[in-house]
Design a protein around this motif. Structure first.
Motif, short mmCIF file in Angstrom:
data_model
loop_
_atom_site.label_atom_id
_atom_site.label_comp_id
_atom_site.label_asym_id
_atom_site.label_seq_id
_atom_site.Cartn_x
_atom_site.Cartn_y
_atom_site.Cartn_z
N PRO A 74 25.58 52.12 16.08
CA PRO A 74 27.12 52.29 16.60
C PRO A 74 27.82 53.25 16.10
O PRO A 74 27.77 53.37 14.82
CB PRO A 74 27.56 50.95 16.37
N SER A 75 28.33 54.11 16.73
CA SER A 75 29.34 55.20 16.05
C SER A 75 30.78 54.96 16.23
O SER A 75 31.50 55.67 15.75
CB SER A 75 28.80 56.34 16.60
N HIS A 76 30.97 53.99 17.15
CA HIS A 76 32.57 53.85 17.30
C HIS A 76 33.22 52.87 16.37
O HIS A 76 34.32 52.75 16.47
CB HIS A 76 32.63 53.36 18.69
N SER A 132 33.05 45.49 18.77
CA SER A 132 34.48 46.00 18.34
C SER A 132 35.19 44.83 17.68
O SER A 132 35.89 44.77 16.65
CB SER A 132 35.21 46.75 19.32
N HIS A 140 29.84 47.41 23.53
CA HIS A 140 30.98 48.06 22.49
C HIS A 140 32.17 46.97 22.42
O HIS A 140 32.52 47.20 21.22
CB HIS A 140 31.26 49.37 23.30
#
Length: 174
Positions: free
Chosen positions: A82-84, A10, A6
């Protein structure tokens, strides 16, 4: 691993805030869809190098096979994308592991690199990074796809050369 995935995603996805970087990621994503860029490169190599046409075509078949293999693995693993982060591109499917773009890119870099096309390696690396910038894969998806592509191309190298051993690897002779 998930936390690291993550965080790396990001950080690289944030690079897409630069419109030039986002445009490059979108362009690479489009070009690499279904392995199109790499299949076209293999066919171009076959057309330009008549003496090794069959070898180029076999290399292209390895790239296609690696790509299809990645799709099979996706259907087994079924990892969600990925959903963030907000993706910069649309995807052909909803599963993330492994990255099929990375699989076909690295398969092409390995197979076609063995035929004297080393310029594809940096483009393949850019393709892999673009999947993270685009926000559609975790780093582990890309790493697994790259490994699958490299292993497929390497495993098929002798077949690609028509059964001729590769003298450039230890323990093998021409």
């Amino acid at each position: 691993m998930d936390d690291m995935d993550h965080r790396i995603l990001s950080a690289l996805h944030a690079c897409g805030a630069d419109p030039r970087v986002a445009s490059a990621a979108r362009g690479l994503s489009l070009a690499g869809e279904h392995g199109a860029l790499w299949l076209a490169a293999g066919l171009a190599g076959a057309a330009a190098d008549g003496a090794r046409r069959r070898t180029w075509l076999r290399g292209t078949a390895l790239v296609a096979g690696a790509h299809l293999g990645s799709i099979g693995v996706k259907r087994l693993v079924r990892r969600a994308r990925p959903s963030h982060v907000r993706p910069l591109v649309r995807t052909a499917g909803r599963h993330s592991f492994p990255s099929s773009h990375a699989t076909s890119a690295v398969a092409a870099a390995v197979a076609f690199g063995a035929l004297g096309a080393p310029a594809l390696a940096p483009l393949a690396a850019a393709m892999c990074v673009s999947r993270l910038v685009a926000g559609v894969h975790y780093p582990s998806d890309v790493a697994a796809g790259a490994a699958l592509g490299a292993l497929t191309a390497r495993a098929g190298a002798r077949w690609m050369r028509g059964g001729v051993p590769d003298a450039s690897y230890p323990g093998r002779s021409a």
